[in-house]
Design an enzyme around this catalytic site. Structure first.
Site, mmCIF file in Angstrom:
data_model
loop_
_atom_site.group_PDB
_atom_site.id
_atom_site.type_symbol
_atom_site.label_atom_id
_atom_site.label_comp_id
_atom_site.label_asym_id
_atom_site.label_seq_id
_atom_site.Cartn_x
_atom_site.Cartn_y
_atom_site.Cartn_z
ATOM 1 N N LYS A 111 1.065 -1.276 0.136
ATOM 2 C CA LYS A 111 -0.067 0.267 0.401
ATOM 3 C C LYS A 111 0.930 0.824 0.188
ATOM 4 O O LYS A 111 0.601 2.188 -0.270
ATOM 5 C CB LYS A 111 -1.202 0.360 1.089
ATOM 6 C CG LYS A 111 -1.555 -0.947 0.994
ATOM 7 C CD LYS A 111 -3.208 -0.336 1.364
ATOM 8 C CE LYS A 111 -4.245 -1.948 1.339
ATOM 9 N NZ LYS A 111 -6.008 -1.820 1.318
ATOM 10 N N LYS A 193 -4.107 -10.593 -7.511
ATOM 11 C CA LYS A 193 -5.194 -11.800 -6.191
ATOM 12 C C LYS A 193 -6.489 -11.118 -6.915
ATOM 13 O O LYS A 193 -7.383 -9.853 -6.810
ATOM 14 C CB LYS A 193 -4.924 -11.597 -4.704
ATOM 15 C CG LYS A 193 -5.696 -12.823 -4.132
ATOM 16 C CD LYS A 193 -4.916 -12.032 -2.126
ATOM 17 C CE LYS A 193 -5.814 -10.937 -2.267
ATOM 18 N NZ LYS A 193 -6.861 -10.872 -0.372
ATOM 19 N N LYS A 196 -11.314 -7.898 -3.093
ATOM 20 C CA LYS A 196 -12.622 -7.707 -2.695
ATOM 21 C C LYS A 196 -12.103 -6.213 -2.798
ATOM 22 O O LYS A 196 -13.258 -5.113 -3.107
ATOM 23 C CB LYS A 196 -13.662 -8.222 -2.010
ATOM 24 C CG LYS A 196 -13.093 -7.936 -0.578
ATOM 25 C CD LYS A 196 -13.786 -8.446 0.469
ATOM 26 C CE LYS A 196 -13.606 -9.213 1.781
ATOM 27 N NZ LYS A 196 -12.254 -8.853 2.412
HETATM 28 P P1 ATP Z 1 -8.783 -7.678 0.488
HETATM 29 O O1 ATP Z 1 -8.809 -8.034 -0.654
HETATM 30 O O2 ATP Z 1 -10.182 -6.538 1.531
HETATM 31 O O3 ATP Z 1 -7.665 -7.068 0.818
HETATM 32 P P2 ATP Z 1 -9.555 -10.023 1.188
HETATM 33 O O4 ATP Z 1 -10.453 -10.683 0.466
HETATM 34 O O5 ATP Z 1 -8.208 -10.451 1.011
HETATM 35 O O6 ATP Z 1 -9.632 -8.486 1.413
HETATM 36 P P3 ATP Z 1 -10.049 -10.990 3.690
HETATM 37 O O7 ATP Z 1 -10.632 -10.858 4.521
HETATM 38 O O8 ATP Z 1 -7.933 -10.225 3.806
HETATM 39 O O9 ATP Z 1 -10.133 -11.054 2.388
HETATM 40 O O10 ATP Z 1 -9.087 -12.453 3.175
HETATM 41 C C1 ATP Z 1 -10.581 -13.278 4.195
HETATM 42 C C2 ATP Z 1 -9.234 -14.219 3.749
HETATM 43 O O11 ATP Z 1 -9.617 -15.267 2.243
HETATM 44 C C3 ATP Z 1 -8.131 -14.949 4.479
HETATM 45 O O12 ATP Z 1 -7.437 -16.026 4.661
HETATM 46 C C4 ATP Z 1 -7.455 -15.047 2.637
HETATM 47 O O13 ATP Z 1 -6.384 -15.602 2.730
HETATM 48 C C5 ATP Z 1 -8.059 -15.425 2.034
HETATM 49 N N1 ATP Z 1 -8.486 -15.096 0.698
HETATM 50 C C6 ATP Z 1 -8.995 -13.607 0.140
HETATM 51 N N2 ATP Z 1 -8.235 -13.656 -1.370
HETATM 52 C C7 ATP Z 1 -7.892 -14.678 -1.477
HETATM 53 C C8 ATP Z 1 -7.896 -15.360 -2.966
HETATM 54 N N3 ATP Z 1 -7.912 -14.459 -3.575
HETATM 55 N N4 ATP Z 1 -7.225 -16.591 -2.817
HETATM 56 C C9 ATP Z 1 -7.313 -17.203 -1.502
HETATM 57 N N5 ATP Z 1 -7.757 -16.877 -0.541
HETATM 58 C C10 ATP Z 1 -7.560 -15.914 -0.583
#
Ligand code: ATP
Ligand code: LTN
Length: 330
Positions: A111, A193, A196
């Site tokens: 970031k 990745k 959201k």
């Molecule tokens: P943001 O997009 O806001 O960074 P995020 O989608 O990564 O958030 P988190 O709440 O940070 O969501 O993640 C929740 C769980 O989902 C964590 O264990 C994270 O590693 C997993 N996760 C999130 N996105 C992915 C992805 N694209 N592939 C696999 N696991 C994921």
């Protein structure tokens, strides 16, 4: 029975990445482990959230936890801020974490590198709160996606340091990252990745997306010009991602899918992936609708918070005694 703990931070609607990388695994583990799963609402506000939207996202997240198969009879499901010990221990953890350690956290560094403005102190100290989230409950394992492994490793360092300084207090937990589906990539930018909070809706499948839109996103997934369906993550990241999604949901190995697709085109693979994803989402969405209309969420969260609080309260009291901030207790 060994204990597991994890959480998701619903800064937006939950995604297919959250489901494959995290939620789905919680569901698998709940039969064999004592499972604690919470909605990380304090982590959400490290970045500004519209309050009305946040309230909806939190409720949706709980409903989706259950719709995806988490069973409140087997797992303790709660809202982070309902157990105040998280914030209190978070502060104590921040006092036991070095700036150098926080500066090394990849998520924060990324970031900073993007020159994002308005980064908050909460975002910077987020790993300290996450350490508290975990250490309050003495879990053996913390199932997370790949991107969170570093935070769990920092949690281990903080726990070990605290134990050495103040005598044995915390169990040192292990991160648990599943082999398949640990990092689902964006459909239209497979080098990043699926996320959201990046605002890239075309590349991201949300669990509550309209199924037609899901199909369209998958059919328009970015691929390459090689024209062969094979496992080559470096040169064919888009195809690799589709194989990964397929394999995670269907249970078929990537090798076996590739064998079936010898001589076939990308369109056919995309259509099969779309069928599998839509089939899974259809079931989740129909359960989600039942849960939302049943009004069962408040009671589940109340029970969950009571059970979680019982453990967190004892651990925080122990920590406060050990560090000497209470006058009359030894
Ligand atoms: P943001 O997009 O806001 O960074 P995020 O989608 O990564 O958030 P988190 O709440 O940070 O969501 O993640 C929740 C769980 O989902 C964590 O264990 C994270 O590693 C997993 N996760 C999130 N996105 C992915 C992805 N694209 N592939 C696999 N696991 C994921
Ligand atoms: N930071 C995590 C969410 C989270 C978490 C936790 C995961 C907050 N506290 C404790 C496991 C254990 C994320 O997924 N972004």
């Amino acid at each position: 029975m060994k204990r597991m703990l994890s959480a998701i931070k619903p800064t937006g609607q939950l995604t297919l990445g959250n489901y494959i990388g995290a939620l789905r695994n919680f569901v698998k583990y709940q039969d064999d482990y004592e499972m604690y799963v919470f909605v990380a609402n304090l982590h959400c506000i490290t970045v500004y959230q519209d309050p009305k939207q946040l309230r909806k996202n939190l409720k949706d997240a709980v409903a989706l936890y259950i719709a995806c198969g988490l069973d409140p009879e087997k797992s303790v499901i709660f809202l982070q801020s309902d157990v105040m010990e998280h914030a209190q221990l978070g502060y104590i953890m921040a006092c036991n974490t070095y700036l150098g350690e926080l500066n090394r956290m990849t998520q924060f560094k990324d970031k900073m590198a993007k020159n994002e403005t308005g980064l908050t102190a909460g975002l910077y100290t987020y790993p300290c709160l996450m350490a508290a989230d975990i250490l309050l409950y003495d879990p053996d394992y913390v199932p997370v996606g790949d991107d969170q492994k570093q935070h769990v490793e920092l949690t281990r360092d903080i726990a070990e340091r605290f134990n050495n300084r103040y005598s044995e207090t915390f169990k040192v937990p292990e991160p648990l990252v599943s082999k398949v589906g640990k990092r689902i990539m964006s459909l239209n930018d497979p080098l990043h990745k699926m996320s959201k909070s990046e605002g890239n809706d075309k590349g991201c499948v949300y669990l509550l997306d309209d199924l037609k839109a899901v199909r369209k996103k998958i059919m328009s997934a970015v691929t390459d010009s090689v024209g062969i369906i094979q496992i080559d993550q470096e040169n064919q990241p888009g195809i690799y991602n589709l194989l990964e999604i397929h394999s995670a949901l269907s249970g078929e190995s990537k090798e076996s899918i590739c064998n079936r697709y010898q001589g076939k085109g990308y369109g056919e693979l995309k259509a099969e992936v779309a069928d599998i994803v839509c089939g899974e989402l259809e079931k989740i969405q129909s359960r989600y609708n039942e849960i939302i209309s049943s009004g069962m969420i408040d009671k589940i969260l109340e029970d969950g918070a009571n059970k979680a609080h019982y453990i967190a309260y004892k651990k925080l009291a122990k920590v406060q005694r050990k560090i000497g901030i209470e006058i009359n207790k030894k």
